[in-house]
Design a protein around this motif. Structure first.
Motif, PDB file in Angstrom:
ATOM      1  N   ALA A  58     -23.045 -71.190 -18.352  1.00 30.95           N
ATOM      2  CA  ALA A  58     -24.090 -71.787 -19.166  1.00 30.95           C
ATOM      3  C   ALA A  58     -24.831 -70.853 -19.986  1.00 30.95           C
ATOM      4  O   ALA A  58     -24.593 -69.626 -19.868  1.00 30.95           O
ATOM      5  N   PRO A  59     -25.418 -71.275 -21.023  1.00 33.27           N
ATOM      6  CA  PRO A  59     -26.150 -70.619 -21.833  1.00 33.27           C
ATOM      7  C   PRO A  59     -27.142 -69.492 -20.998  1.00 33.27           C
ATOM      8  O   PRO A  59     -27.571 -68.542 -21.611  1.00 33.27           O
ATOM      9  N   THR A  60     -27.738 -70.010 -20.166  1.00 32.61           N
ATOM     10  CA  THR A  60     -28.824 -69.179 -19.275  1.00 32.61           C
ATOM     11  C   THR A  60     -28.103 -68.160 -18.299  1.00 32.61           C
ATOM     12  O   THR A  60     -28.639 -67.586 -17.531  1.00 32.61           O
ATOM     13  N   SER A  61     -26.743 -68.152 -18.223  1.00 38.37           N
ATOM     14  CA  SER A  61     -25.935 -67.162 -17.372  1.00 38.37           C
ATOM     15  C   SER A  61     -26.205 -65.753 -17.584  1.00 38.37           C
ATOM     16  O   SER A  61     -26.270 -64.903 -16.631  1.00 38.37           O
ATOM     17  N   HIS A  62     -26.335 -65.472 -18.895  1.00 38.80           N
ATOM     18  CA  HIS A  62     -26.856 -63.896 -19.336  1.00 38.80           C
ATOM     19  C   HIS A  62     -26.033 -62.916 -18.390  1.00 38.80           C
ATOM     20  O   HIS A  62     -24.834 -62.717 -18.684  1.00 38.80           O
ATOM     21  N   GLU A  63     -26.550 -62.346 -17.541  1.00 35.43           N
ATOM     22  CA  GLU A  63     -25.743 -61.229 -16.862  1.00 35.43           C
ATOM     23  C   GLU A  63     -24.830 -61.732 -16.107  1.00 35.43           C
ATOM     24  O   GLU A  63     -23.910 -60.862 -15.425  1.00 35.43           O
ATOM     25  N   ARG A  64     -24.524 -62.833 -15.624  1.00 35.94           N
ATOM     26  CA  ARG A  64     -23.535 -63.407 -14.716  1.00 35.94           C
ATOM     27  C   ARG A  64     -22.213 -63.829 -15.596  1.00 35.94           C
ATOM     28  O   ARG A  64     -21.329 -63.811 -15.218  1.00 35.94           O
ATOM     29  N   VAL A  65     -22.370 -63.723 -17.133  1.00 38.73           N
ATOM     30  CA  VAL A  65     -21.298 -64.136 -17.826  1.00 38.73           C
ATOM     31  C   VAL A  65     -19.974 -63.312 -17.550  1.00 38.73           C
ATOM     32  O   VAL A  65     -18.826 -63.894 -17.375  1.00 38.73           O
ATOM     33  N   LYS A  66     -20.311 -61.865 -17.382  1.00 37.69           N
ATOM     34  CA  LYS A  66     -18.993 -61.007 -17.263  1.00 37.69           C
ATOM     35  C   LYS A  66     -18.298 -61.425 -15.907  1.00 37.69           C
ATOM     36  O   LYS A  66     -17.170 -61.555 -15.845  1.00 37.69           O
ATOM     37  N   MET A  67     -19.017 -61.618 -14.860  1.00 40.71           N
ATOM     38  CA  MET A  67     -18.539 -61.682 -13.775  1.00 40.71           C
ATOM     39  C   MET A  67     -17.847 -63.173 -13.521  1.00 40.71           C
ATOM     40  O   MET A  67     -16.682 -63.214 -12.811  1.00 40.71           O
ATOM     41  N   ILE A  68     -18.557 -64.112 -14.247  1.00 37.96           N
ATOM     42  CA  ILE A  68     -17.736 -65.414 -14.130  1.00 37.96           C
ATOM     43  C   ILE A  68     -16.370 -65.255 -15.103  1.00 37.96           C
ATOM     44  O   ILE A  68     -15.240 -65.782 -14.763  1.00 37.96           O
ATOM     45  N   ALA A  69     -16.594 -64.579 -16.267  1.00 37.31           N
ATOM     46  CA  ALA A  69     -15.160 -64.549 -17.148  1.00 37.31           C
ATOM     47  C   ALA A  69     -14.368 -63.711 -16.413  1.00 37.31           C
ATOM     48  O   ALA A  69     -12.909 -64.047 -16.817  1.00 37.31           O
ATOM     49  N   GLU A  70     -14.568 -62.958 -15.691  1.00 38.38           N
ATOM     50  CA  GLU A  70     -13.557 -62.071 -14.952  1.00 38.38           C
ATOM     51  C   GLU A  70     -12.649 -62.896 -14.045  1.00 38.38           C
ATOM     52  O   GLU A  70     -11.313 -62.542 -13.693  1.00 38.38           O
ATOM     53  N   LYS A  71     -13.469 -63.867 -13.446  1.00 36.14           N
ATOM     54  CA  LYS A  71     -12.614 -64.745 -12.489  1.00 36.14           C
ATOM     55  C   LYS A  71     -11.982 -65.895 -13.062  1.00 36.14           C
ATOM     56  O   LYS A  71     -10.965 -66.274 -12.700  1.00 36.14           O
TER      57      LYS A  71
END
Length: 168
Positions: free
Chosen positions: A155-168
């Motif tokens: 989500a556009p509001t994910s900010h700091e979680r983007v890297k963690m999600i993208a790695e998975k």
């Protein structure tokens, strides 16, 4: 066996092409039309199709998909009928297919039963937009056991979680 999604992206990468991923709500207006539309999408360049599983309260959707879900449900669409549709489609195409749906539908149906049927009908992946990334373990075990990819949205509001999600 390699997942069709991997094979599709590897082929497109080798050809220096992008993927065309399309969406349709299963059962809107009926299953026969959905079947014809899916095949036409593939015949006209779609690489991967997301088949939307209708939900009675599709809060993460826009007005068009909300209306399609309600029409589909009023016509009697359910997961059993969607799996029957996928079985029919698999006799006509070997291209990647995903289900896009809400987590409560999986829980109500039964997680183990759901992913077993995904494997049997050759669904390649599942997108569950309302599943918090931190709670993915509730689905991942059964999905992985059956060779089904769980695909996460950022989500556009994910900010700091983007890297963690993208790695998975």
């Amino acid at each position: 066996m390699k997942n069709r999604i991997d094979a599709c992206f590897e082929k497109l990468k080798a050809e220096n092409k992008k993927a065309l991923v399309t969406f349709i709500t299963a059962g809107d207006p009926d299953m026969d039309t959905t079947e014809k539309c899916v095949l036409e999408m593939y015949n006209n360049g779609s690489d991967i199709i997301e088949i939307g599983v209708p939900f009675s309260d599709p809060i993460a959707e826009g007005a068009t998909i909300q209306k399609a879900s309600l029409r589909s449900l009023s016509g009697g669409t359910n997961l059993d009928k969607i799996f029957d549709l996928v079985r029919k489609l698999r006799t006509q195409t070997d291209k990647p297919m995903l289900l896009m749906m809400y987590i409560n539908t999986i829980f109500k149906f039964g997680t183990a039963k759901f992913f077993k049927l995904c494997k049997e009908t050759q669904i390649d992946g599942v997108i569950v937009p309302d599943m918090p990334f931190e709670e993915r373990e509730e689905l991942e075990g059964e999905a992985e056991k059956n060779g089904i990819y769980t695909i996460f949205l950022v989500a556009p509001t994910s900010h700091e979680r983007v890297k963690m999600i993208a790695e998975k």
